[in-house]
Design a protein around this motif. Structure first.
Motif, PDB file in Angstrom:
ATOM      1  N   GLU A  30       0.830  -1.208   0.000  1.00 28.46           N
ATOM      2  CA  GLU A  30       0.000   0.000   0.000  1.00 28.46           C
ATOM      3  C   GLU A  30       0.865   1.259   0.000  1.00 28.46           C
ATOM      4  O   GLU A  30       0.584   2.229  -0.701  1.00 28.46           O
ATOM      5  N   SER A  31       1.927   1.247   0.772  1.00 30.97           N
ATOM      6  CA  SER A  31       2.829   2.389   0.854  1.00 30.97           C
ATOM      7  C   SER A  31       3.516   2.628  -0.486  1.00 30.97           C
ATOM      8  O   SER A  31       3.591   3.768  -0.975  1.00 30.97           O
ATOM      9  N   LEU A  32       4.008   1.572  -1.092  1.00 38.55           N
ATOM     10  CA  LEU A  32       4.698   1.691  -2.368  1.00 38.55           C
ATOM     11  C   LEU A  32       3.752   2.199  -3.462  1.00 38.55           C
ATOM     12  O   LEU A  32       4.152   3.018  -4.304  1.00 38.55           O
ATOM     13  N   ALA A  33       2.513   1.761  -3.449  1.00 33.34           N
ATOM     14  CA  ALA A  33       1.529   2.232  -4.432  1.00 33.34           C
ATOM     15  C   ALA A  33       1.326   3.740  -4.300  1.00 33.34           C
ATOM     16  O   ALA A  33       1.229   4.459  -5.306  1.00 33.34           O
ATOM     17  N   ARG A  34       1.298   4.231  -3.082  1.00 35.32           N
ATOM     18  CA  ARG A  34       1.135   5.670  -2.853  1.00 35.32           C
ATOM     19  C   ARG A  34       2.353   6.454  -3.334  1.00 35.32           C
ATOM     20  O   ARG A  34       2.218   7.500  -3.957  1.00 35.32           O
ATOM     21  N   LEU A  35       3.535   5.928  -3.056  1.00 34.85           N
ATOM     22  CA  LEU A  35       4.737   6.613  -3.510  1.00 34.85           C
ATOM     23  C   LEU A  35       4.776   6.678  -5.037  1.00 34.85           C
ATOM     24  O   LEU A  35       5.091   7.720  -5.613  1.00 34.85           O
ATOM     25  N   ARG A  36       4.442   5.590  -5.685  1.00 35.93           N
ATOM     26  CA  ARG A  36       4.442   5.577  -7.155  1.00 35.93           C
ATOM     27  C   ARG A  36       3.433   6.570  -7.717  1.00 35.93           C
ATOM     28  O   ARG A  36       3.681   7.169  -8.769  1.00 35.93           O
ATOM     29  N   ALA A  37       2.318   6.751  -7.031  1.00 41.62           N
ATOM     30  CA  ALA A  37       1.295   7.689  -7.508  1.00 41.62           C
ATOM     31  C   ALA A  37       1.765   9.139  -7.432  1.00 41.62           C
ATOM     32  O   ALA A  37       1.467   9.937  -8.323  1.00 41.62           O
ATOM     33  N   ILE A  38       2.504   9.490  -6.384  1.00 46.41           N
ATOM     34  CA  ILE A  38       2.927  10.889  -6.226  1.00 46.41           C
ATOM     35  C   ILE A  38       4.303  11.176  -6.805  1.00 46.41           C
ATOM     36  O   ILE A  38       4.688  12.327  -6.945  1.00 46.41           O
ATOM     37  N   GLU A  39       5.039  10.145  -7.149  1.00 48.35           N
ATOM     38  CA  GLU A  39       6.418  10.330  -7.608  1.00 48.35           C
ATOM     39  C   GLU A  39       6.558  11.366  -8.732  1.00 48.35           C
ATOM     40  O   GLU A  39       7.476  12.181  -8.697  1.00 48.35           O
ATOM     41  N   PRO A  40       5.657  11.380  -9.723  1.00 51.90           N
ATOM     42  CA  PRO A  40       5.796  12.388 -10.774  1.00 51.90           C
ATOM     43  C   PRO A  40       5.642  13.831 -10.260  1.00 51.90           C
ATOM     44  O   PRO A  40       6.076  14.770 -10.921  1.00 51.90           O
ATOM     45  N   LEU A  41       5.051  13.999  -9.094  1.00 52.50           N
ATOM     46  CA  LEU A  41       4.851  15.333  -8.519  1.00 52.50           C
ATOM     47  C   LEU A  41       6.047  15.812  -7.703  1.00 52.50           C
ATOM     48  O   LEU A  41       6.131  16.980  -7.339  1.00 52.50           O
ATOM     49  N   PRO A  44      12.333  16.292  -9.631  1.00 56.75           N
ATOM     50  CA  PRO A  44      13.317  15.252  -9.963  1.00 56.75           C
ATOM     51  C   PRO A  44      14.576  15.279  -9.104  1.00 56.75           C
ATOM     52  O   PRO A  44      15.086  14.222  -8.741  1.00 56.75           O
ATOM     53  N   ALA A  45      15.048  16.445  -8.743  1.00 52.66           N
ATOM     54  CA  ALA A  45      16.280  16.541  -7.947  1.00 52.66           C
ATOM     55  C   ALA A  45      16.107  15.985  -6.535  1.00 52.66           C
ATOM     56  O   ALA A  45      17.094  15.649  -5.875  1.00 52.66           O
ATOM     57  N   LEU A  46      14.869  15.865  -6.070  1.00 54.39           N
ATOM     58  CA  LEU A  46      14.611  15.389  -4.704  1.00 54.39           C
ATOM     59  C   LEU A  46      14.198  13.919  -4.644  1.00 54.39           C
ATOM     60  O   LEU A  46      14.179  13.325  -3.568  1.00 54.39           O
ATOM     61  N   ARG A  47      13.843  13.335  -5.762  1.00 53.21           N
ATOM     62  CA  ARG A  47      13.277  11.969  -5.777  1.00 53.21           C
ATOM     63  C   ARG A  47      14.160  10.924  -5.118  1.00 53.21           C
ATOM     64  O   ARG A  47      13.663  10.021  -4.451  1.00 53.21           O
ATOM     65  N   SER A  48      15.457  11.030  -5.294  1.00 51.61           N
ATOM     66  CA  SER A  48      16.339  10.003  -4.725  1.00 51.61           C
ATOM     67  C   SER A  48      16.344  10.040  -3.200  1.00 51.61           C
ATOM     68  O   SER A  48      16.708   9.052  -2.561  1.00 51.61           O
ATOM     69  N   GLY A  49      15.914  11.143  -2.611  1.00 47.23           N
ATOM     70  CA  GLY A  49      15.877  11.268  -1.162  1.00 47.23           C
ATOM     71  C   GLY A  49      14.529  10.964  -0.542  1.00 47.23           C
ATOM     72  O   GLY A  49      14.300  11.253   0.629  1.00 47.23           O
ATOM     73  N   VAL A  50      13.633  10.366  -1.328  1.00 46.72           N
ATOM     74  CA  VAL A  50      12.270  10.077  -0.863  1.00 46.72           C
ATOM     75  C   VAL A  50      12.026   8.574  -0.927  1.00 46.72           C
ATOM     76  O   VAL A  50      12.198   7.950  -1.972  1.00 46.72           O
ATOM     77  N   LYS A  51      11.630   7.994   0.190  1.00 48.60           N
ATOM     78  CA  LYS A  51      11.331   6.557   0.272  1.00 48.60           C
ATOM     79  C   LYS A  51       9.967   6.376   0.941  1.00 48.60           C
ATOM     80  O   LYS A  51       9.548   7.191   1.759  1.00 48.60           O
ATOM     81  N   CYS A  52       9.305   5.289   0.603  1.00 47.92           N
ATOM     82  CA  CYS A  52       8.028   5.030   1.265  1.00 47.92           C
ATOM     83  C   CYS A  52       8.296   4.464   2.652  1.00 47.92           C
ATOM     84  O   CYS A  52       9.193   3.655   2.843  1.00 47.92           O
ATOM     85  N   GLY A  53       7.523   4.947   3.588  1.00 47.85           N
ATOM     86  CA  GLY A  53       7.609   4.475   4.957  1.00 47.85           C
ATOM     87  C   GLY A  53       6.356   3.687   5.301  1.00 47.85           C
ATOM     88  O   GLY A  53       5.612   3.280   4.411  1.00 47.85           O
ATOM     89  N   PRO A  54       6.089   3.512   6.563  1.00 48.63           N
ATOM     90  CA  PRO A  54       4.931   2.727   6.985  1.00 48.63           C
ATOM     91  C   PRO A  54       3.595   3.332   6.546  1.00 48.63           C
ATOM     92  O   PRO A  54       3.456   4.541   6.456  1.00 48.63           O
ATOM     93  N   VAL A  59      -2.755   6.299   7.883  1.00 52.44           N
ATOM     94  CA  VAL A  59      -1.651   7.245   8.063  1.00 52.44           C
ATOM     95  C   VAL A  59      -0.452   6.727   7.276  1.00 52.44           C
ATOM     96  O   VAL A  59       0.000   5.601   7.484  1.00 52.44           O
ATOM     97  N   TRP A  60       0.050   7.575   6.378  1.00 52.70           N
ATOM     98  CA  TRP A  60       1.190   7.188   5.550  1.00 52.70           C
ATOM     99  C   TRP A  60       2.387   8.035   5.922  1.00 52.70           C
ATOM    100  O   TRP A  60       2.296   9.253   6.039  1.00 52.70           O
ATOM    101  N   THR A  92      -5.626   9.281   5.557  1.00 52.43           N
ATOM    102  CA  THR A  92      -6.178  10.242   6.521  1.00 52.43           C
ATOM    103  C   THR A  92      -5.174  11.328   6.815  1.00 52.43           C
ATOM    104  O   THR A  92      -5.543  12.460   7.101  1.00 52.43           O
ATOM    105  N   SER A  93      -3.883  10.981   6.728  1.00 53.66           N
ATOM    106  CA  SER A  93      -2.829  11.990   6.886  1.00 53.66           C
ATOM    107  C   SER A  93      -1.527  11.441   6.323  1.00 53.66           C
ATOM    108  O   SER A  93      -1.339  10.240   6.184  1.00 53.66           O
ATOM    109  N   ILE A  94      -0.639  12.391   5.998  1.00 55.14           N
ATOM    110  CA  ILE A  94       0.696  12.046   5.530  1.00 55.14           C
ATOM    111  C   ILE A  94       1.697  12.649   6.510  1.00 55.14           C
ATOM    112  O   ILE A  94       1.620  13.841   6.819  1.00 55.14           O
ATOM    113  N   ARG A  95       2.601  11.825   6.998  1.00 58.17           N
ATOM    114  CA  ARG A  95       3.674  12.291   7.877  1.00 58.17           C
ATOM    115  C   ARG A  95       4.972  12.302   7.098  1.00 58.17           C
ATOM    116  O   ARG A  95       5.241  11.395   6.312  1.00 58.17           O
ATOM    117  N   LEU A  96       5.780  13.295   7.332  1.00 56.19           N
ATOM    118  CA  LEU A  96       7.112  13.349   6.740  1.00 56.19           C
ATOM    119  C   LEU A  96       8.122  13.122   7.849  1.00 56.19           C
ATOM    120  O   LEU A  96       8.038  13.736   8.902  1.00 56.19           O
TER     121      LEU A  96
END
Length: 100
Positions: A30-41, A44-54, A59-60, A92-96
């Protein structure tokens, strides 16, 4: 030579017999599906520093490599939430969280 018989199981086979592991695998999927959905947004310079968490009970958590990435993505949260909603991947919410 090892005389004990060794059984090899795939992670999928193991999860079928372990409800806790099955839940973790489902949450990861479920987490990976969410990351793939927002990845184009994500810029590009920041993508390598973003990973899906719990992902648990709506709550994602997105894991980030540094505070700069966190500051920029915080600005994009409303866009991420809208994209997830229109993709049928609501949260319901996204945590960074910056991982150290």
């Amino acid at each position: 030579m090892n005389t004990r018989s060794q059984h090899q199981f795939t992670l999928l086979q193991a999860s079928e017999n372990n409800p806790g592991l099955a839940k973790l695998m489902s949450q990861q999927k479920e987490s990976l599906a969410r990351l793939r959905a927002i990845e184009p947004l994500i810029p590009p310079a920041l993508r390598s520093g973003v990973k899906c968490g719990p992902f648990d009970e709506g709550v994602w958590c997105i894991m980030l490599s540094n505070n700069t990435t966190s500051a920029k993505l915080r600005q994009l949260l409303p866009i991420f939430e809208e994209k997830l909603r229109t993709s049928g991947l609501t949260v319901t919410s996204i945590r960074l969280k910056v991982s150290r």
